[in-house]
Design an enzyme around this catalytic site. Sequence first.
Site, PDB file in Angstrom:
ATOM      1  N   LYS A 139      50.015  13.951  63.727  1.00 43.21           N
ATOM      2  CA  LYS A 139      48.654  13.859  63.184  1.00 43.21           C
ATOM      3  C   LYS A 139      47.667  14.428  64.204  1.00 43.21           C
ATOM      4  O   LYS A 139      46.890  13.710  64.827  1.00 43.21           O
ATOM      5  CB  LYS A 139      48.318  12.414  62.835  1.00 43.21           C
ATOM      6  CG  LYS A 139      49.171  11.859  61.702  1.00 43.21           C
ATOM      7  CD  LYS A 139      48.880  10.388  61.446  1.00 43.21           C
ATOM      8  CE  LYS A 139      49.763   9.853  60.328  1.00 43.21           C
ATOM      9  NZ  LYS A 139      49.552   8.397  60.107  1.00 43.21           N
ATOM     10  N   THR A 140      47.749  15.729  64.356  1.00 39.46           N
ATOM     11  CA  THR A 140      46.932  16.431  65.348  1.00 39.46           C
ATOM     12  C   THR A 140      45.904  17.318  64.653  1.00 39.46           C
ATOM     13  O   THR A 140      46.006  17.598  63.461  1.00 39.46           O
ATOM     14  CB  THR A 140      47.814  17.283  66.269  1.00 39.46           C
ATOM     15  OG1 THR A 140      48.646  18.133  65.465  1.00 39.46           O
ATOM     16  CG2 THR A 140      48.717  16.413  67.140  1.00 39.46           C
TER      17      THR A 140
END
Length: 291
Positions: A139-140
């Site tokens: 989740k970047t």
Amino acid sequence: MTNYSALLPPTFSRTIEDWLAEDITSFDYGGFVVGDDDKVATLYCKSDGVIAGRPFFDEVFHQTGCSVKWTHEEGAEVELTTGKVVVAEVRGPARKILMGERLALNILARCSGVASRARRLRKLADLHDFKGVIAGTRKTTPGFRLIEKYGMEVGGADTHRMDLSTMVMLKDNHIWATGSITNAVKAAKSVAGFSIKIEVECQSEEEADEAIAAGADIVMLDNFAPEAMQLAAVSIKERWGKAQRQVLIEASGGITEETAAFYMGPGIDIISFGAMTQSVPHVDFSLKIAH
């Protein structure tokens, strides 16, 4: 001193070049105002945190024709006793310093923010004698993944998988699309080589048992309450241990810095945190030209 910059691919300089181009699409009017007189700018850290992102900061100013001299190492912790601390100096033509200022600060602030949260979580794990892995997630921020994963490394956390190609993670949508956990794992094993691990997201012990029986290497217990997570992990390990089958168990799903300690138990091998990159507070830096 750990040389974290040795991890970076040489191509990261192209990313910096693209970001500079995004910020200067035609004329640099402010640069015209200040001109090319040589100046010294001081980089101040104005909040507590871990310094991370020096290679990216340096590359920005390398590309604008400036030099950087640091007073703090990569990974150093800054604890303020006054309003701000000097951490580096940038030297070069005034317009070239200002050309790279905002990009360099944006990178440093976010990378340091990720590293700071990673460091706090690792210290929390050590405090509770948790021997497992503290990890980030995928989740970047699009386009910023390398910097955020680098920040995890500097902070002392595991990066988890870097992308879709470095590990197979079968989540609910994969399972629903193929009809069962067994079908999904079988399909993954038919194309993933021996070096690629397979992880399955599970909502119950029954699903975990199916995943392990199908050949999964890692079971993710997702969105369990802390006590239920601990009990399930121990139960799964004991049950499959009797069958001489070893499997890693990952705790995930909404775990935060505030709740992490409740998940740190003997049956858990990995705790992953989307919060390591999502809505993480930045470390505050400013760059000021001497006057």
